[in-house]
Write an enzyme that holds these catalytic residues in place. Structure first.
Site, mmCIF file in Angstrom:
data_model
loop_
_atom_site.group_PDB
_atom_site.id
_atom_site.type_symbol
_atom_site.label_atom_id
_atom_site.label_comp_id
_atom_site.label_asym_id
_atom_site.label_seq_id
_atom_site.Cartn_x
_atom_site.Cartn_y
_atom_site.Cartn_z
ATOM 1 N N LYS A 1 0.843 -1.208 0.000
ATOM 2 C CA LYS A 1 0.000 0.000 0.000
ATOM 3 C C LYS A 1 0.872 1.250 0.000
ATOM 4 C CE LYS A 1 0.644 1.334 4.513
ATOM 5 N NZ LYS A 1 1.541 2.460 4.881
ATOM 6 N N ASP B 1 -2.804 -1.111 10.654
ATOM 7 C CA ASP B 1 -3.029 -0.996 9.201
ATOM 8 C C ASP B 1 -3.754 -2.209 8.633
ATOM 9 O OD1 ASP B 1 0.070 0.770 8.270
ATOM 10 O OD2 ASP B 1 -1.833 1.420 9.165
HETATM 11 C C1 LIG Z 1 4.637 -4.260 13.294
HETATM 12 C C2 LIG Z 1 5.442 -4.200 14.574
HETATM 13 C C3 LIG Z 1 5.591 -5.615 15.194
HETATM 14 O O1 LIG Z 1 6.159 -6.438 14.221
HETATM 15 O O2 LIG Z 1 6.767 -3.728 14.377
HETATM 16 P P1 LIG Z 1 7.126 -2.201 14.008
HETATM 17 O O3 LIG Z 1 6.154 -1.690 12.975
HETATM 18 O O4 LIG Z 1 7.005 -1.480 15.323
HETATM 19 O O5 LIG Z 1 8.545 -2.250 13.479
HETATM 20 C C4 LIG Z 1 4.675 -3.349 15.621
HETATM 21 O O6 LIG Z 1 5.551 -2.951 16.639
HETATM 22 C C5 LIG Z 1 3.560 -4.170 16.282
HETATM 23 O O7 LIG Z 1 2.885 -3.258 17.102
HETATM 24 P P2 LIG Z 1 1.374 -2.988 16.791
HETATM 25 O O8 LIG Z 1 0.855 -1.935 17.694
HETATM 26 O O9 LIG Z 1 0.631 -4.274 16.734
HETATM 27 O O10 LIG Z 1 1.543 -2.448 15.331
HETATM 28 P P3 LIG Z 1 0.886 -1.179 14.738
HETATM 29 O O11 LIG Z 1 -0.516 -1.086 15.190
HETATM 30 O O12 LIG Z 1 1.183 -1.279 13.309
HETATM 31 O O13 LIG Z 1 1.679 0.064 15.353
HETATM 32 C C6 LIG Z 1 3.024 -0.003 15.676
HETATM 33 C C7 LIG Z 1 3.249 1.094 16.697
HETATM 34 O O14 LIG Z 1 3.063 2.368 16.069
HETATM 35 C C8 LIG Z 1 2.389 3.271 16.952
HETATM 36 N N1 LIG Z 1 1.102 3.664 16.360
HETATM 37 C C9 LIG Z 1 0.547 2.962 15.326
HETATM 38 C C10 LIG Z 1 -0.639 3.400 14.770
HETATM 39 C C11 LIG Z 1 -1.253 4.554 15.289
HETATM 40 N N2 LIG Z 1 -2.413 5.008 14.770
HETATM 41 N N3 LIG Z 1 -0.688 5.231 16.317
HETATM 42 C C12 LIG Z 1 0.484 4.814 16.857
HETATM 43 O O15 LIG Z 1 1.000 5.455 17.789
HETATM 44 C C13 LIG Z 1 2.189 2.520 18.266
HETATM 45 O O16 LIG Z 1 3.289 2.799 19.109
HETATM 46 C C14 LIG Z 1 2.230 1.059 17.831
HETATM 47 O O17 LIG Z 1 2.648 0.185 18.857
#
Ligand SMILES: C[C@@](CO)(OP(=O)(O)O)[C@H](O)COP(=O)(O)OP(=O)(O)OC[C@H]1O[C@@H](n2ccc(N)nc2=O)[C@H](O)[C@@H]1O
Ligand SMILES: Nc1ncnc2c1ncn2[C@@H]1O[C@H](COP(=O)(O)OP(=O)(O)O)[C@@H](O)[C@H]1O
Length: 271
Positions: free
Chosen positions: A17, A137
């Site tokens: 995307k 996402d």
């Molecule tokens: C995808 C990961 C794990 O493999 O690695 P990174 O992307 O951090 O490298 C994420 O940590 C797995 O965390 P998770 O919280 O499930 O993923 P996402 O929703 O994609 O968001 C990653 C991080 O970005 C920040 N975030 C994301 C979306 C949003 N609207 N506001 C935010 O502040 C948050 O700190 C969140 O923890």
């Protein structure tokens, strides 16, 4: 897109995307940020061969992924939410660069979710709820195509698909962590975009290239370039003659937008 290839296996296409627009409006009490974005899937994609099996999870991949990768997380969270007990065998052929802002991990999760939703007859609204537990996402990728995304990423409004555009991608291999990039934002950076996302969508449909250039925005681009000033020089030779060039997501990939099929990867419609 699911294609049954016999012997109980299915081949899934997992598109990347772009963020044609991405702004952060503020910080929420749950620690996430309020966003508004115009998301668009493109033809760059990963392929997953999946098969329901006994009871365990098996993943083979052409790239190294963390043990709690988004595919395993999806299997775990799906089973917890639905009570279904089953194993999953996945062979991943990754082409979307990791940590690029092209959403590869989230796209893989949504492809698996759509498949499991078909197998176990789970309604879309339940899949959306599971998707938002896997990552911010992931809900968008259950639709794909062109969509307006709000909340922390779980509010998805499907829009008329934008067609007739393509992009070239620029990626230096810098892994940009979503978490780190959000952490780098300060309140003065919130809500600084033109904010006319519906107008930007219309500009794409009407092929108003000047308006597209004027209304495109990604809050993370300035933050990223301040952390990696060397990228600015490399960017100069990228995207000649493009309508607009901009970073996607929390980086580090940039895209150069072209009309029709002048770029390597075309916009693709939703499911
Ligand atoms: C995808 C990961 C794990 O493999 O690695 P990174 O992307 O951090 O490298 C994420 O940590 C797995 O965390 P998770 O919280 O499930 O993923 P996402 O929703 O994609 O968001 C990653 C991080 O970005 C920040 N975030 C994301 C979306 C949003 N609207 N506001 C935010 O502040 C948050 O700190 C969140 O923890
Ligand atoms: N299925 C997956 N595909 C890609 N990255 C994954 C996956 N599962 C977990 N990850 C981890 O999430 C990180 C960021 O995911 P990715 O979606 O590639 O980045 P971005 O969200 O910036 O496009 C990767 O560096 C990787 O460590």
């Amino acid at each position: 897109m699911v294609e049954n290839i016999g012997n109980g296996s299915a081949e899934l296409v997992s598109y990347a995307k772009l963020n044609l627009y991405l702004d952060v409006l503020g910080k929420r009490s749950d620690g996430y940020h309020e966003i508004v974005g115009l998301f668009q899937t493109i033809s760059l994609h990963d392929t997953l061969i999946v098969e329901i099996c006994d009871r365990d999870f098996h993943l083979e991949s052409n790239v190294a992924l963390p043990p709690d990768n988004t595919i395993k997380r999806t299997w775990d969270i799906f089973r917890k939410n639905t009570g279904e007990e089953f194993g999953l065998k996945v062979t991943l052929k990754k082409k979307i660069p990791l940590g690029s802002g092209l959403g590869g991990g989230s796209s893989n999760a949504a492809a698996i979710l759509r498949y499991l939703g078909e197998v176990f007859k789970i309604p879309l609204e339940d899949l959306l709820n599971i998707a938002s537990q896997v990552g911010s996402d992931v809900p968008f990728f259950l639709y794909g195509g062109t969509a307006l995304v709000r909340g922390r990423g779980e509010i998805v409004e499907k829009l008329e698909d934008i067609e007739g555009y393509s992009v070239d991608l620029f990626f230096l291999g810098i892994h940009s962590s979503t978490k780190e990039m959000y952490r780098s934002l300060t309140p003065e950076m919130y809500r600084k975009g033109p904010g006319k996302v519906e107008e930007l969508h219309r500009a794409y449909l009407e092929r108003d290239y000047e308006k597209i250039k004027e209304l495109s925005y990604n809050v993370f681009e300035k933050v990223f370039l301040e952390k990696h000033p060397e990228v600015m020089n490399e960017l100069r030779n990228f995207g000649d003659g493009s309508i607009v060039k901009m970073m996607t997501g929390s980086g580090s990939a940039f895209f150069a937008l072209y009309p029709l099929d002048k770029g390597n990867y075309s916009f693709v419609g939703g499911v």
